[in-house]
Scaffold this active site. Structure first.
Site, PDB file in Angstrom:
ATOM      1  N   PRO A 289     -16.341  30.623  -9.958  1.00  9.84           N
ATOM      2  CA  PRO A 289     -15.890  31.879  -9.392  1.00  9.84           C
ATOM      3  C   PRO A 289     -14.666  31.769  -8.489  1.00  9.84           C
ATOM      4  CG  PRO A 289     -17.937  31.177  -8.371  1.00  9.84           C
ATOM      5  CD  PRO A 289     -17.714  30.286  -9.559  1.00  9.84           C
ATOM      6  N   ASN A 290     -13.786  32.722  -8.680  1.00 10.27           N
ATOM      7  CA  ASN A 290     -12.565  32.927  -7.875  1.00 10.27           C
ATOM      8  C   ASN A 290     -11.461  31.918  -8.169  1.00 10.27           C
ATOM      9  OD1 ASN A 290     -13.513  35.235  -6.363  1.00 10.27           O
ATOM     10  ND2 ASN A 290     -14.898  33.803  -5.349  1.00 10.27           N
TER      11      ASN A 290
ATOM     12  N   ARG B 151      -3.368  33.346  -3.821  1.00  7.92           N
ATOM     13  CA  ARG B 151      -3.794  33.608  -2.434  1.00  7.92           C
ATOM     14  C   ARG B 151      -4.261  32.305  -1.784  1.00  7.92           C
ATOM     15  NH1 ARG B 151      -7.515  38.525  -4.415  1.00  7.92           N
ATOM     16  NH2 ARG B 151      -5.887  39.209  -5.812  1.00  7.92           N
TER      17      ARG B 151
ATOM     18  N   TYR C  28      -5.760  26.097  -0.974  1.00  7.06           N
ATOM     19  CA  TYR C  28      -5.959  25.710  -2.372  1.00  7.06           C
ATOM     20  C   TYR C  28      -4.658  25.352  -3.113  1.00  7.06           C
ATOM     21  CZ  TYR C  28     -10.621  27.495  -1.484  1.00  7.06           C
ATOM     22  OH  TYR C  28     -11.873  27.692  -0.956  1.00  7.06           O
TER      23      TYR C  28
ATOM     24  N   ASN D 146     -15.793  22.342 -11.574  1.00  8.93           N
ATOM     25  CA  ASN D 146     -15.556  22.900 -10.241  1.00  8.93           C
ATOM     26  C   ASN D 146     -16.341  24.200 -10.200  1.00  8.93           C
ATOM     27  OD1 ASN D 146     -14.780  24.003  -7.848  1.00  8.93           O
ATOM     28  ND2 ASN D 146     -12.586  23.592  -8.098  1.00  8.93           N
TER      29      ASN D 146
ATOM     30  N   ALA E 263     -17.971  28.338  -5.248  1.00  9.48           N
ATOM     31  CA  ALA E 263     -19.014  28.589  -4.241  1.00  9.48           C
ATOM     32  C   ALA E 263     -20.424  28.398  -4.795  1.00  9.48           C
ATOM     33  CB  ALA E 263     -18.849  29.996  -3.675  1.00  9.48           C
TER      34      ALA E 263
ATOM     35  N   HIS F 143     -22.672  25.447  -3.728  1.00  7.74           N
ATOM     36  CA  HIS F 143     -23.466  25.428  -2.499  1.00  7.74           C
ATOM     37  C   HIS F 143     -24.714  26.305  -2.586  1.00  7.74           C
ATOM     38  CE1 HIS F 143     -19.624  23.805  -1.358  1.00  7.74           C
ATOM     39  NE2 HIS F 143     -19.030  24.981  -1.507  1.00  7.74           N
TER      40      HIS F 143
ATOM     41  N   GLU G  70     -18.415  16.342 -10.519  1.00  8.77           N
ATOM     42  CA  GLU G  70     -18.244  17.481  -9.614  1.00  8.77           C
ATOM     43  C   GLU G  70     -16.861  17.391  -8.985  1.00  8.77           C
ATOM     44  OE1 GLU G  70     -21.118  17.681  -6.423  1.00  8.77           O
ATOM     45  OE2 GLU G  70     -19.964  19.231  -5.384  1.00  8.77           O
TER      46      GLU G  70
ATOM     47  N   HIS H 190     -13.743  19.325  -6.569  1.00  8.99           N
ATOM     48  CA  HIS H 190     -13.259  20.389  -5.675  1.00  8.99           C
ATOM     49  C   HIS H 190     -11.822  20.096  -5.298  1.00  8.99           C
ATOM     50  CE1 HIS H 190     -17.274  21.884  -5.333  1.00  8.99           C
ATOM     51  NE2 HIS H 190     -17.680  20.636  -5.157  1.00  8.99           N
TER      52      HIS H 190
ATOM     53  N   ARG I 265     -14.699  20.926   5.762  1.00  8.71           N
ATOM     54  CA  ARG I 265     -14.624  22.376   5.965  1.00  8.71           C
ATOM     55  C   ARG I 265     -15.910  22.901   6.637  1.00  8.71           C
ATOM     56  NH1 ARG I 265     -12.608  25.284   0.717  1.00  8.71           N
ATOM     57  NH2 ARG I 265     -12.285  26.935   2.259  1.00  8.71           N
TER      58      ARG I 265
HETATM   59  O1  CA2 Z   1     -12.283  23.318  -3.103  1.00 11.36           O
HETATM   60  C1  CA2 Z   1     -12.769  23.788  -4.129  1.00 11.36           C
HETATM   61  O2  CA2 Z   1     -12.331  23.551  -5.250  1.00 11.36           O
HETATM   62  C2  CA2 Z   1     -13.920  24.797  -4.012  1.00 11.36           C
HETATM   63  O3  CA2 Z   1     -14.804  24.591  -5.109  1.00 11.36           O
HETATM   64  C3  CA2 Z   1     -13.284  26.172  -4.085  1.00 11.36           C
HETATM   65  C4  CA2 Z   1     -14.284  27.310  -3.864  1.00 11.36           C
HETATM   66  C5  CA2 Z   1     -15.089  27.077  -2.589  1.00 11.36           C
HETATM   67  O4  CA2 Z   1     -16.077  28.075  -2.464  1.00 11.36           O
HETATM   68  C6  CA2 Z   1     -15.745  25.715  -2.581  1.00 11.36           C
HETATM   69  O5  CA2 Z   1     -16.423  25.564  -1.347  1.00 11.36           O
HETATM   70  C7  CA2 Z   1     -14.711  24.621  -2.724  1.00 11.36           C
HETATM   71  C8  CA2 Z   1     -13.544  28.642  -3.723  1.00 11.36           C
HETATM   72  C9  CA2 Z   1     -12.599  28.957  -4.818  1.00 11.36           C
HETATM   73  C10 CA2 Z   1     -11.812  30.150  -4.384  1.00 11.36           C
HETATM   74  O6  CA2 Z   1     -10.528  30.019  -4.904  1.00 11.36           O
HETATM   75  C11 CA2 Z   1      -9.585  30.851  -4.406  1.00 11.36           C
HETATM   76  C12 CA2 Z   1      -8.301  30.599  -4.813  1.00 11.36           C
HETATM   77  C13 CA2 Z   1      -7.278  31.368  -4.348  1.00 11.36           C
HETATM   78  C14 CA2 Z   1      -7.540  32.419  -3.489  1.00 11.36           C
HETATM   79  C15 CA2 Z   1      -8.828  32.682  -3.094  1.00 11.36           C
HETATM   80  C16 CA2 Z   1      -9.865  31.891  -3.564  1.00 11.36           C
END
Ligand code: CA2
Length: 144
Positions: free
Chosen positions: A10-11, A18, A23, A74, A77, A80, A98, A100, A107
């Site tokens: 997701p995301n 963003r 990221y 990856n 979220a 977790h 896995e 990230h 974090r």
């Molecule tokens: O660091 C990573 O790759 C994560 O898997 C990214 C997840 C986060 O919830 C994990 O804790 C760590 C979030 C991905 C959100 O990606 C975005 C990218 C651009 C703008 C907003 C969110």
């Protein structure tokens, strides 16, 4: 030819648009193209999939059995929170790395827990987009 699935949760479709301070500026398409190109260079066929939906990620893990030699995941979220993803990984008995982009251990505390870690062969985090190539190398080394 050996095939790997690169599965993003997701995301991650928002990458590069963003929160570049967390990221990076690379888009998910850039990452996916690079994974495919790197795979070609080292003789591995790489397929990529992204979904914002937990059930679709579970389906993709199930469907990977018999088609892919391993998965780079990856889970975003869901890492977790998702026992469903963990159970799906256990059920297919495929090697999963896995991954990230960020260093989840540096974090917020809620990101320090991973439901995936115990059923993955290992975790790569904190290296940004470069982590995907590291994961391809790690998975291919694991399978040799
Ligand atoms: O660091 C990573 O790759 C994560 O898997 C990214 C997840 C986060 O919830 C994990 O804790 C760590 C979030 C991905 C959100 O990606 C975005 C990218 C651009 C703008 C907003 C969110």
């Amino acid at each position: 030819m050996t095939s790997f699935l690169v599965l993003n949760g997701p995301n991650l479709n928002l990458l590069g648009t963003r929160q570049p301070e967390v990221y990076g500026t690379t888009t998910l398409s850039d990452i996916e193209e690079d994974c495919v190109a790197y795979g070609t260079e080292i003789g591995i066929s790489v397929s990529c999939l992204q979904s914002n939906h937990e059930g679709e990620l579970v389906d993709a893990i199930h469907a990977a059995k018999g088609t892919f030699a391993g998965i780079i995941l990856n889970a975003g979220a869901y890492t977790h929170t998702s026992i469903a993803l963990r159970d799906a990984i256990s059920s297919v008995e495929l090697p999963v790395i896995e991954l990230h982009l960020s260093n989840i251990h540096a974090r917020e505390e809620f990101r320090h827990t991973s439901f995936i870690a115990a059923v993955a062969i290992g975790q790569i985090c904190g290296f940004g987009a470069a982590g995907y190539r590291l994961a391809i190398d790690a998975l291919s080394g694991h399978l040799k």
